[in-house]
Design an enzyme around this catalytic site. Structure first.
Site: not given
Length: 162
Positions: A118, A132
């Site tokens: 995680e 991005d």
């Protein structure tokens, strides 16, 4: 003498399998991971001038949201990860040096298995989100290394504490 370690996600016949954690004790567990994002010098300078804001919005704020969402959905991305109740998740994003952002993700749970995946997923998805949001400035942005800094709770501890 320590017994040799073996891969835990293989069954007796060598086939992939989820680890059965039903006999493990429920304990507090935490893990911390990091991922670096290296920018070309001129891109880093522009990001510093723009206070890490892009045409798409706040870069750090968006990466924190993405990293947190990724932590909570790790079991949907990594085939043999158990779905875990996440007790806490903290992402810290700041400049590591003049051209590199450092993303640190710390995760906590109280369960039978740890949260290393995680923490790694949170850090790397946050880094992908930074990419991005900044790729319009350059495709020469480099992610990594990504690494586990520490884990505590369970059978053995490793590295730093969160």
């Amino acid at each position: 003498m320590n017994a040799p370690r073996t891969l835990t996600h293989l069954d007796a016949s060598g086939q992939p399998a989820m680890v059965d954690v039903s006999d493990k004790a429920v304990t507090a567990r935490q893990a911390t991971a990091e991922c670096l994002v290296a920018f070309p010098r001129e891109v880093a300078e522009q990001l510093r001038r723009d206070a890490l804001r892009s045409a798409k919005g706040g870069i750090v704020e968006t990466a924190v949201i993405a990293g947190t969402m990724a932590v909570k959905r790790t079991h949907e991305l990594i085939p043999f990860c158990h779905p875990l109740p996440i007790d806490g998740c903290r992402l810290v994003i700041d400049w590591h040096d003049a051209d590199t952002l450092r993303i640190e993700c710390s995760v906590r749970t109280t369960h039978r298995t740890g949260v290393e995946m995680e923490a790694m997923t949170g850090a790397t998805v946050a880094a992908l989100t930074v990419y991005d949001m900044c790729k319009a400035l350059s495709h020469a942005i480099v992610l990594g290394p990504a690494q586990l800094l520490g884990k505590h709770g369970g059978k053995r501890d490793f590295g730093v504490s969160a």
